[in-house]
Design a protein around this motif. Structure first.
Motif, PDB file in Angstrom:
ATOM      1  N   GLY A   1      -8.527  47.137  58.020  1.00  0.00           N
ATOM      2  CA  GLY A   1      -9.490  46.475  57.156  1.00  0.00           C
ATOM      3  C   GLY A   1      -9.664  47.018  55.756  1.00  0.00           C
ATOM      4  N   MET A   2      -9.167  48.256  55.468  1.00  0.00           N
ATOM      5  CA  MET A   2      -9.513  48.879  54.189  1.00  0.00           C
ATOM      6  C   MET A   2      -8.569  48.431  53.063  1.00  0.00           C
ATOM      7  SD  MET A   2     -10.594  52.837  53.569  1.00  0.00           S
ATOM      8  CE  MET A   2     -12.134  52.732  54.472  1.00  0.00           C
ATOM      9  N   MET A   3      -8.688  47.160  52.733  1.00  0.00           N
ATOM     10  CA  MET A   3      -7.898  46.574  51.648  1.00  0.00           C
ATOM     11  C   MET A   3      -8.781  45.569  50.927  1.00  0.00           C
ATOM     12  SD  MET A   3      -4.117  45.804  53.077  1.00  0.00           S
ATOM     13  CE  MET A   3      -4.512  44.308  53.935  1.00  0.00           C
TER      14      MET A   3
ATOM     15  N   GLU B   1     -13.064  60.836  57.065  1.00  0.00           N
ATOM     16  CA  GLU B   1     -11.625  61.002  56.820  1.00  0.00           C
ATOM     17  C   GLU B   1     -11.315  60.733  55.351  1.00  0.00           C
ATOM     18  OE1 GLU B   1      -9.060  58.979  59.941  1.00  0.00           O
ATOM     19  OE2 GLU B   1     -11.044  58.213  60.403  1.00  0.00           O
ATOM     20  N   PRO B   2     -10.237  61.344  54.831  1.00  0.00           N
ATOM     21  CA  PRO B   2      -9.836  61.028  53.458  1.00  0.00           C
ATOM     22  C   PRO B   2      -9.332  59.587  53.356  1.00  0.00           C
ATOM     23  CG  PRO B   2      -8.679  62.982  54.284  1.00  0.00           C
ATOM     24  CD  PRO B   2      -9.342  62.334  55.456  1.00  0.00           C
ATOM     25  N   HIS B   3      -9.566  58.975  52.206  1.00  0.00           N
ATOM     26  CA  HIS B   3      -9.001  57.652  51.944  1.00  0.00           C
ATOM     27  C   HIS B   3      -8.262  57.680  50.614  1.00  0.00           C
ATOM     28  CE1 HIS B   3     -10.931  56.098  55.421  1.00  0.00           C
ATOM     29  NE2 HIS B   3     -12.117  56.481  54.995  1.00  0.00           N
ATOM     30  N   PRO B   4      -6.925  57.700  50.673  1.00  0.00           N
ATOM     31  CA  PRO B   4      -6.116  57.701  49.455  1.00  0.00           C
ATOM     32  C   PRO B   4      -6.060  56.290  48.865  1.00  0.00           C
ATOM     33  CG  PRO B   4      -4.718  57.781  51.403  1.00  0.00           C
ATOM     34  CD  PRO B   4      -6.122  57.831  51.898  1.00  0.00           C
ATOM     35  N   MET B   5      -6.981  56.002  47.957  1.00  0.00           N
ATOM     36  CA  MET B   5      -7.115  54.631  47.464  1.00  0.00           C
ATOM     37  C   MET B   5      -6.066  54.338  46.389  1.00  0.00           C
ATOM     38  SD  MET B   5      -9.309  53.546  49.508  1.00  0.00           S
ATOM     39  CE  MET B   5      -9.560  51.886  48.867  1.00  0.00           C
TER      40      MET B   5
ATOM     41  N   HIS C   1      -5.958  49.239  48.011  1.00  0.00           N
ATOM     42  CA  HIS C   1      -6.147  49.546  49.432  1.00  0.00           C
ATOM     43  C   HIS C   1      -6.001  51.027  49.725  1.00  0.00           C
ATOM     44  CE1 HIS C   1      -1.819  50.217  50.435  1.00  0.00           C
ATOM     45  NE2 HIS C   1      -1.621  49.421  49.402  1.00  0.00           N
ATOM     46  N   CYS C   2      -6.404  51.382  50.924  1.00  0.00           N
ATOM     47  CA  CYS C   2      -6.220  52.748  51.396  1.00  0.00           C
ATOM     48  C   CYS C   2      -4.757  52.933  51.765  1.00  0.00           C
ATOM     49  CB  CYS C   2      -7.107  53.015  52.605  1.00  0.00           C
ATOM     50  SG  CYS C   2      -6.918  54.693  53.235  1.00  0.00           S
ATOM     51  N   HIS C   3      -4.149  54.051  51.284  1.00  0.00           N
ATOM     52  CA  HIS C   3      -2.743  54.285  51.612  1.00  0.00           C
ATOM     53  C   HIS C   3      -2.557  55.082  52.892  1.00  0.00           C
ATOM     54  CE1 HIS C   3       1.467  53.850  50.698  1.00  0.00           C
ATOM     55  NE2 HIS C   3       1.095  53.057  49.727  1.00  0.00           N
ATOM     56  N   ASN C   4      -3.637  55.324  53.611  1.00  0.00           N
ATOM     57  CA  ASN C   4      -3.445  55.599  55.031  1.00  0.00           C
ATOM     58  C   ASN C   4      -3.243  54.209  55.613  1.00  0.00           C
ATOM     59  OD1 ASN C   4      -3.811  55.819  57.823  1.00  0.00           O
ATOM     60  ND2 ASN C   4      -4.914  57.747  57.551  1.00  0.00           N
ATOM     61  N   LEU C   5      -1.986  53.857  55.871  1.00  0.00           N
ATOM     62  CA  LEU C   5      -1.667  52.452  56.138  1.00  0.00           C
ATOM     63  C   LEU C   5      -2.279  51.962  57.442  1.00  0.00           C
ATOM     64  CD1 LEU C   5       1.987  52.528  54.794  1.00  0.00           C
ATOM     65  CD2 LEU C   5      -0.042  51.613  53.657  1.00  0.00           C
ATOM     66  N   ASP C   6      -2.618  52.902  58.320  1.00  0.00           N
ATOM     67  CA  ASP C   6      -3.338  52.494  59.528  1.00  0.00           C
ATOM     68  C   ASP C   6      -4.764  52.070  59.184  1.00  0.00           C
ATOM     69  OD1 ASP C   6      -1.225  53.004  61.453  1.00  0.00           O
ATOM     70  OD2 ASP C   6      -1.501  55.109  60.927  1.00  0.00           O
ATOM     71  N   HIS C   7      -5.361  52.748  58.208  1.00  0.00           N
ATOM     72  CA  HIS C   7      -6.696  52.327  57.760  1.00  0.00           C
ATOM     73  C   HIS C   7      -6.617  50.955  57.093  1.00  0.00           C
ATOM     74  CE1 HIS C   7      -8.179  56.797  57.354  1.00  0.00           C
ATOM     75  NE2 HIS C   7      -7.774  56.490  58.568  1.00  0.00           N
ATOM     76  N   ALA C   8      -5.567  50.762  56.293  1.00  0.00           N
ATOM     77  CA  ALA C   8      -5.396  49.461  55.637  1.00  0.00           C
ATOM     78  C   ALA C   8      -5.294  48.355  56.681  1.00  0.00           C
ATOM     79  CB  ALA C   8      -4.154  49.481  54.748  1.00  0.00           C
TER      80      ALA C   8
HETATM   81 CU   LIG Z   1      -8.323  55.311  54.540  1.00  0.00          CU
END
Ligand SMILES: [Cu+2]
Length: 455
Positions: free
Chosen positions: A430-432, A366-370, A420-427
């Motif tokens: 854990g993706m922070m 999936e893309p991760h808008p960091m 962090h990842c701005h897919n806030l569900d990913h954040a």
């Molecule tokens: Cu992400």
């Protein structure tokens, strides 16, 4: 970090705004109703300033039980104004207030949103737009801000899930500021005119060319300013994320009925998957040798040199992956950075003045808008390819599956910053991580009983 408040200068124009967060039942133009969390309107009040003004924004929380904050997305504010619950402040709970004060030191298109329970809060409507103008540069005759959002399943352009109409005189200049306030990518189609992508993430593109027959793809949190000269017939802006919505800019002097007939027809949904996307790494022109500013005649914008002149003093790697990890004490198929889920991801530590090369590797599907807070990054390469167009300075880097991006970050804004990842569900999964300056500490804590949940 609480002392890192900047030095909003005396004598500057003060732009005073008051935003009151609330829970409200909204009825959209389509007739759909939804319970939203807003800053008083949807999107929140459109904040505007001129370069050098002082922003003074009072945030009240009427009744959002989760708590709220104001984070200035893409705006490199002093750390204490960054609005991250548990890192730079405590969440503002119902009945409480907080005042944010900072100098508007960057021109361009930005947005603000809550950074408390942000995955839920932003989705439900706690976001708004923020535009800073150059005081002397000529402005577009028609300047439109369009936030594209998925409000709990309802696709919006601006505040509408249907048509929004504007008029412009044929031959006049039009600027449409597209903002992706959502957690996933959006593709935009501009019908009825060629256009220029004049700015990306608030930074001007150097010598942008005319674009024809290409979509704009915005990663979550990203912005592109579209500029064109108004033709004799209507222009339509559509997004794959808001199927029922359209922004129409009609030529003034044409009667409403004609304008309706002339509006470019809604294309089949396939247009968003079959039309090529403008690649910003190949768009615009490189700066001439020795030049450090983009100047398209509308106020120059400084771009620090990417390589060569400032040696890299630190190198960091962020490997984005999915792994089984505990998140908030619960075992999850988490979104990880360097093998760990926040808050266990080791922080990036820098000293003020460092020039940091950050390599981001996306090993997921999936893309991760960091999104690094407090800093912009300049793109050095994507999959080993150096940008061939304008320098690309971003605050949200949409790293697609399998991609490797090399980014340059100037450590010039001390504090403790989220990255962090701005897919806030990913954040939230854990993706922070934190970008910490040596010698800076925070009195704020998150999780547990603190009530602070930045994700
Ligand atoms: Cu992400």
């Amino acid at each position: 970090m609480t002392s890192l408040v900047g030095d909003a200068s005396a004598g500057a124009v003060v732009r005073h705004y008051e935003l009151t967060a609330r829970v409200e039942q909204l009825t959209l133009p389509s007739g759909q109703t939804t319970q939203a969390w807003t800053y008083g309107s949807l999107p929140g009040p459109a904040l505007e300033a001129e370069l050098g003004d002082v922003m003074e924004v009072v945030l009240n929380n009427r009744d959002v039980a989760a708590g709220v904050t104001l984070h200035w997305h893409g705006y490199d504010v002093p750390n204490a104004m960054d609005g991250v619950a548990g890192a730079t402040q405590d969440a503002v709970m119902p009945g409480e207030s907080m005042t944010y004060r900072f100098t508007a030191a960057q021109t361009g298109t930005y947005w603000y949103h809550t950074h408390q329970d942000s995955a839920e809060g932003v989705r439900k409507g706690l976001y708004g737009t923020f535009v800073v103008h150059h005081p002397t540069a000529p402005r577009a005759d028609t300047d439109i801000v369009v936030a594209g959002h998925d409000l709990s399943g309802l696709g919006l352009l601006g505040s509408s899930d249907r048509a929004t109409k504007h008029t412009a005189t044929p031959g006049s200049s039009v600027r449409v500021r597209l903002i992706n306030t959502d957690s996933v990518q959006q593709r935009y189609l501009i019908q009825g005119t060629t256009f220029k992508a004049a700015a990306v993430d608030g930074t001007d593109v150097n010598q942008p060319q005319d674009v024809d027959g290409k979509l704009l793809r915005l990663g979550a949190g990203g912005r592109v300013d579209v500029a064109f000269t108004m033709p004799e017939s209507p222009v339509a802006v559509r997004s794959d994320a808001a199927a029922g919505a359209v922004v129409v800019i009609a030529p003034s002097g044409v009667t409403a009925g004609d304008s309706e007939d002339l509006t470019p027809e809604k294309p089949g949904a396939g247009v968003f998957t079959t039309t090529p996307v403008l690649d910003l790494l190949e768009y615009g022109k490189p700066l001439e040798e020795g030049k450090h500013a983009v100047d398209n005649g509308d106020g120059s914008e400084l771009i620090r040199p990417a390589t060569g002149e400032e040696p890299i003093t630190r190198e960091e790697v962020m490997v984005l992956d999915r792994q089984f990890r505990f998140v908030d004490g619960i075992p999850r198929y988490a979104f990880t950075v360097n093998g760990a889920a926040y808050p266990l991801v080791p922080s990036i530590e820098v000293a003020e003045g460092d020039t940091v090369k950050v390599t981001v590797v996306n090993r997921t599907s999936e893309p991760h808008p960091m999104h690094p807070h407090g800093h912009h990054v300049q793109v050095l390469s994507r999959n080993g390819v150096v940008p061939s167009g304008s320098p690309l300075v971003l605050d949200t880097v949409d790293v697609l599956p399998g991609e490797v991006w090399e980014l340059l970050l100037h450590a010039d804004n001390p504090g403790i910053w989220m990255d962090h990842c701005h897919n806030l569900d990913h954040a939230a999964e854990g993706m922070m991580m934190l970008l910490k300056y040596q010698g800076v500490s925070s009195p704020f804590v998150h999780g547990g009983h603190s009530g602070n949940r930045p994700e």
